[in-house]
Design an enzyme around this catalytic site. Structure first.
Site, PDB file in Angstrom:
ATOM      1  N   GLU A   1       0.868  -1.357   0.002  1.00  0.00           N
ATOM      2  CA  GLU A   1      -0.007  -0.091   0.044  1.00  0.00           C
ATOM      3  C   GLU A   1       0.826   1.201  -0.144  1.00  0.00           C
ATOM      4  O   GLU A   1       2.112   1.297   0.230  1.00  0.00           O
ATOM      5  CB  GLU A   1      -0.860   0.150   1.256  1.00  0.00           C
ATOM      6  CG  GLU A   1      -1.872  -1.170   1.093  1.00  0.00           C
ATOM      7  CD  GLU A   1      -3.116  -1.276   2.187  1.00  0.00           C
ATOM      8  OE1 GLU A   1      -2.740  -0.569   3.419  1.00  0.00           O
ATOM      9  OE2 GLU A   1      -4.024  -2.033   1.775  1.00  0.00           O
ATOM     10  N   ASN A   2       0.230   2.297  -0.155  1.00  0.00           N
ATOM     11  CA  ASN A   2       0.777   3.653  -0.322  1.00  0.00           C
ATOM     12  C   ASN A   2      -0.008   4.673   0.325  1.00  0.00           C
ATOM     13  O   ASN A   2      -1.297   4.533   0.204  1.00  0.00           O
ATOM     14  CB  ASN A   2       1.270   4.129  -1.742  1.00  0.00           C
ATOM     15  CG  ASN A   2       2.087   5.350  -1.785  1.00  0.00           C
ATOM     16  OD1 ASN A   2       1.683   6.398  -1.770  1.00  0.00           O
ATOM     17  ND2 ASN A   2       3.313   4.967  -1.860  1.00  0.00           N
TER      18      ASN A   2
ATOM     19  N   CYS B   1      -9.382  -8.574  -7.618  1.00  0.00           N
ATOM     20  CA  CYS B   1      -9.879  -7.330  -8.297  1.00  0.00           C
ATOM     21  C   CYS B   1     -10.118  -7.492  -9.734  1.00  0.00           C
ATOM     22  O   CYS B   1      -9.438  -8.035 -10.436  1.00  0.00           O
ATOM     23  CB  CYS B   1      -9.389  -6.101  -7.484  1.00  0.00           C
ATOM     24  SG  CYS B   1      -7.892  -5.435  -8.489  1.00  0.00           S
TER      25      CYS B   1
ATOM     26  N   CYS C   1      -6.537  -6.732 -11.425  1.00  0.00           N
ATOM     27  CA  CYS C   1      -6.029  -7.992 -11.267  1.00  0.00           C
ATOM     28  C   CYS C   1      -6.449  -9.051 -12.254  1.00  0.00           C
ATOM     29  O   CYS C   1      -5.710  -9.736 -12.893  1.00  0.00           O
ATOM     30  CB  CYS C   1      -5.880  -8.635  -9.880  1.00  0.00           C
ATOM     31  SG  CYS C   1      -4.772  -7.395  -8.908  1.00  0.00           S
TER      32      CYS C   1
ATOM     33  N   CYS D   1      -1.541  -4.546  -5.812  1.00  0.00           N
ATOM     34  CA  CYS D   1      -2.417  -5.707  -5.177  1.00  0.00           C
ATOM     35  C   CYS D   1      -1.111  -6.711  -5.216  1.00  0.00           C
ATOM     36  O   CYS D   1      -0.433  -6.930  -6.166  1.00  0.00           O
ATOM     37  CB  CYS D   1      -3.509  -6.084  -6.098  1.00  0.00           C
ATOM     38  SG  CYS D   1      -4.787  -4.989  -6.185  1.00  0.00           S
TER      39      CYS D   1
ATOM     40  N   GLU E   1      -1.672  -9.998  -6.555  1.00  0.00           N
ATOM     41  CA  GLU E   1      -1.569 -10.673  -7.759  1.00  0.00           C
ATOM     42  C   GLU E   1      -0.731 -10.043  -8.719  1.00  0.00           C
ATOM     43  O   GLU E   1       0.172 -10.829  -9.400  1.00  0.00           O
ATOM     44  CB  GLU E   1      -3.130 -10.921  -8.343  1.00  0.00           C
ATOM     45  CG  GLU E   1      -3.858 -11.590  -7.524  1.00  0.00           C
ATOM     46  CD  GLU E   1      -4.768 -10.624  -6.704  1.00  0.00           C
ATOM     47  OE1 GLU E   1      -4.020  -9.702  -5.936  1.00  0.00           O
ATOM     48  OE2 GLU E   1      -6.186 -10.604  -6.471  1.00  0.00           O
TER      49      GLU E   1
HETATM   50  N1  THU Z   1      -6.124  -6.216  -2.538  1.00  0.00           N
HETATM   51  C1  THU Z   1      -5.111  -7.257  -3.327  1.00  0.00           C
HETATM   52  O1  THU Z   1      -4.107  -7.449  -3.085  1.00  0.00           O
HETATM   53  N2  THU Z   1      -5.658  -7.991  -4.427  1.00  0.00           N
HETATM   54  C2  THU Z   1      -6.896  -7.719  -4.848  1.00  0.00           C
HETATM   55  O2  THU Z   1      -7.514  -8.509  -5.787  1.00  0.00           O
HETATM   56  C3  THU Z   1      -7.887  -7.024  -4.242  1.00  0.00           C
HETATM   57  C4  THU Z   1      -7.288  -5.886  -3.216  1.00  0.00           C
HETATM   58  C5  THU Z   1      -5.422  -5.442  -1.587  1.00  0.00           C
HETATM   59  C6  THU Z   1      -5.291  -3.829  -2.014  1.00  0.00           C
HETATM   60  C7  THU Z   1      -5.091  -3.262  -0.496  1.00  0.00           C
HETATM   61  O3  THU Z   1      -3.980  -3.317  -0.186  1.00  0.00           O
HETATM   62  C8  THU Z   1      -6.301  -4.279   0.293  1.00  0.00           C
HETATM   63  O4  THU Z   1      -6.170  -5.571  -0.363  1.00  0.00           O
HETATM   64  C9  THU Z   1      -7.716  -3.821   0.439  1.00  0.00           C
HETATM   65  O5  THU Z   1      -8.069  -3.364  -0.458  1.00  0.00           O
END
Ligand code: THU
Length: 134
Positions: free
Chosen positions: A46-47, A89, A92, A55, A57
């Site tokens: 995250e940032n 998501c 991804c 993400c 993936e």
């Molecule tokens: N996130 C993922 O790593 N992969 C996904 O496909 C959906 C969301 C992460 C992004 C963020 O850091 C956290 O999950 C909450 O959205």
């Protein structure tokens, strides 16, 4: 195949422990298996500028490409300790689509609330993705 998917899920669980997610507190891990039979792992990063978050993936797939992987994706396991059945998501799903040879054969591996593996196809989770020349 089940043992391969179990191993992918174990790797996804392991790498989710490295997630950098101070804003959502929602760790995610992914482990992607290629036709080369190599696997690559990624966690979410995250940032403070939230939209820049990467993400798990896409982190795993970027790692594969950076390390010279040239084959196609056979399967990807995704895990969050915060949520069973943690689907990728939309962004991804589009990324996974880019590196699939056959969207029916590429598998998305999840874990349900009873810790049982769920195997979906990329086609099921992303039926009408954007493509050039289709
Ligand atoms: N996130 C993922 O790593 N992969 C996904 O496909 C959906 C969301 C992460 C992004 C963020 O850091 C956290 O999950 C909450 O959205």
């Amino acid at each position: 195949m089940d043992i391969i998917y179990q191993n992918l899920m174990s790797e996804a669980k392991e790498v989710s422990k490295n997630a950098y997610c101070p804003y959502s507190n929602f760790p995610v891990g992914a482990c992607v298996l290629y036709e080369s039979n190599k696997t690559y792992r990624g966690c979410n990063v995250e940032n403070v500028s939230f939209g820049l978050t990467l993400c798990a993936e896409r982190n795993a797939i970027s790692t594969a490409i950076s390390l010279g992987e040239k084959t196609k994706i056979k399967a990807i396991a995704i895990y969050s300790p915060k949520q069973s059945y943690c689907l990728p998501c939309g962004a991804c799903r589009q990324w996974i689509s880019e590196f699939c040879s056959n969207e029916e054969e590429t598998k998305i591996i999840l874990e349900d609330k009873n810790k049982k593996l769920v195997v979906l196809s990329q086609k099921e989770v992303f039926p009408f993705g954007f493509k050039f020349n289709d």
